[in-house]
Write an enzyme that holds these catalytic residues in place. Structure first.
Site, PDB file in Angstrom:
ATOM      1  N   ASN A 233     -18.266 -10.236  -1.738  1.00 35.05           N
ATOM      2  CA  ASN A 233     -17.747  -9.633  -0.516  1.00 35.05           C
ATOM      3  C   ASN A 233     -16.554 -10.387   0.063  1.00 35.05           C
ATOM      4  O   ASN A 233     -15.728  -9.779   0.743  1.00 35.05           O
ATOM      5  CB  ASN A 233     -18.867  -9.564   0.521  1.00 35.05           C
ATOM      6  CG  ASN A 233     -18.354  -9.300   1.916  1.00 35.05           C
ATOM      7  OD1 ASN A 233     -18.017  -8.182   2.269  1.00 35.05           O
ATOM      8  ND2 ASN A 233     -18.287 -10.360   2.726  1.00 35.05           N
TER       9      ASN A 233
ATOM     10  N   TYR B 221      -2.523  -7.753  -1.315  1.00 31.69           N
ATOM     11  CA  TYR B 221      -3.934  -7.404  -1.143  1.00 31.69           C
ATOM     12  C   TYR B 221      -4.282  -6.151  -1.947  1.00 31.69           C
ATOM     13  O   TYR B 221      -5.296  -6.113  -2.661  1.00 31.69           O
ATOM     14  CB  TYR B 221      -4.212  -7.180   0.339  1.00 31.69           C
ATOM     15  CG  TYR B 221      -5.614  -6.741   0.668  1.00 31.69           C
ATOM     16  CD1 TYR B 221      -6.689  -7.630   0.577  1.00 31.69           C
ATOM     17  CD2 TYR B 221      -5.873  -5.439   1.107  1.00 31.69           C
ATOM     18  CE1 TYR B 221      -7.976  -7.227   0.897  1.00 31.69           C
ATOM     19  CE2 TYR B 221      -7.156  -5.037   1.436  1.00 31.69           C
ATOM     20  CZ  TYR B 221      -8.199  -5.934   1.324  1.00 31.69           C
ATOM     21  OH  TYR B 221      -9.475  -5.529   1.636  1.00 31.69           O
TER      22      TYR B 221
ATOM     23  N   LYS C 137      -6.949  -5.900  -5.045  1.00 33.29           N
ATOM     24  CA  LYS C 137      -8.098  -5.001  -5.015  1.00 33.29           C
ATOM     25  C   LYS C 137      -8.017  -3.974  -6.152  1.00 33.29           C
ATOM     26  O   LYS C 137      -9.048  -3.551  -6.692  1.00 33.29           O
ATOM     27  CB  LYS C 137      -8.189  -4.290  -3.664  1.00 33.29           C
ATOM     28  CG  LYS C 137      -8.617  -5.200  -2.517  1.00 33.29           C
ATOM     29  CD  LYS C 137     -10.003  -5.799  -2.743  1.00 33.29           C
ATOM     30  CE  LYS C 137     -10.519  -6.522  -1.503  1.00 33.29           C
ATOM     31  NZ  LYS C 137     -11.857  -7.120  -1.727  1.00 33.29           N
TER      32      LYS C 137
END
Length: 260
Positions: free
Chosen positions: A88, A154, A158
């Protein structure tokens, strides 16, 4: 029942690691796993002021391979086995691609892509050799498919996490399953401050077909589903938890007028 079990054997209590589990989405996932009967170890770079009941903590910077490995060892030492890992930990401050520093780009990729790889690699070494195998759930982001301005590093990280999930699932099956939860816009204390006041948050919620931002519990629900026997044949899969995406700018004009 272990996450990779075919339903023929029961194992209790199960054990889990949640990285970045001291706040926000990770904390909620940890609490929900405890409620589901898991023994849970969370990690972070700093010791939290408080922890939910039933959640243990160890300090770890999972961007460092040695610390990721030590985290897994700590869980096995404490619990005797490791059934579930939830990768996470992640995030990034907004930064324009034209001017973002190389150091920040490197840090964002290390946290959002390399750290999950390091933790998963260490977890797989344990799960492959234990009865029932195990499950790794990576927490992704809709930025991977709908990047916003200021999120280039980012979004790329991802996006890499999505491919990594499928690649690891391919290599580590059948003993270890690897899946992805792709989170949409989630309302937490951290991102509420980013979006602004309640009016601004309401404006964001209005762009979602479901009429609201996701909650950390929505993401935790998806993790629990993947960890349940109902998902025992799922690996290399992604669950998109985004409330239907975002309404296009022309949505209001495209909707039919009320009759009469």
């Amino acid at each position: 029942m272990s996450p990779s079990s075919n339903g023929s054997e029961a194992r209790a209590p199960r054990s889990a690691i949640v990285t970045g589990g001291t706040r926000g989405i990770g904390r909620t996932i940890a609490v929900r796993l405890v409620e589901a009967g898991y023994q849970v170890l969370v990690c972070g770079r700093r010791t939290p002021d408080d922890l939910p009941e039933g959640v243990a903590f160890t300090a770890a910077d999972v961007r460092e391979p040695a610390e990721a490995s030590a985290l897994v060892s700590a869980a096995v030492s404490r619990f005797g086995r490791l059934d579930l890992v939830v990768n996470n930990a992640g995030g990034s401050p907004p930064a324009p691609a034209a001017t973002v520093s190389p150091n920040l780009v490197t840090a964002v990729v290390r946290l959002n892509l390399l750290a999950p790889f390091f933790v998963a690699q260490a977890a797989n070494a344990v799960m492959q050799d234990q009865p029932g195998g195990g499950l790794i759930v990576n927490i992704g982001s809709v930025s991977a498919i709908r990047p916003a301005p200021g999120t280039a590093a980012y979004a790329a990280a991802k996006g890499g996490l999505e491919v990594l999930t499928r690649a690891l699932a391919l290599e580590w099956a059948p003993n270890v399953r690897v899946n992805l939860v792709t989170a949409g816009v989630v309302r937490t204390e951290e991102n509420a401050a980013h979006y602004g006041d309640e009016e601004a948050l309401a404006a964001v919620a209005a762009t979602v077909p479901m009429g609201r931002m996701a909650t950390p519990d929505d993401i935790a629900d998806a993790v629990l589903l993947l960890a349940s026997p109902l998902a025992g044949y799922m690996t290399g899969a992604g669950l998109l938890v985004d409330g239907g995406g975002q309404l296009p700018r022309y949505a209001d004009t495209a909707r039919p007028s009320p009759a009469g």
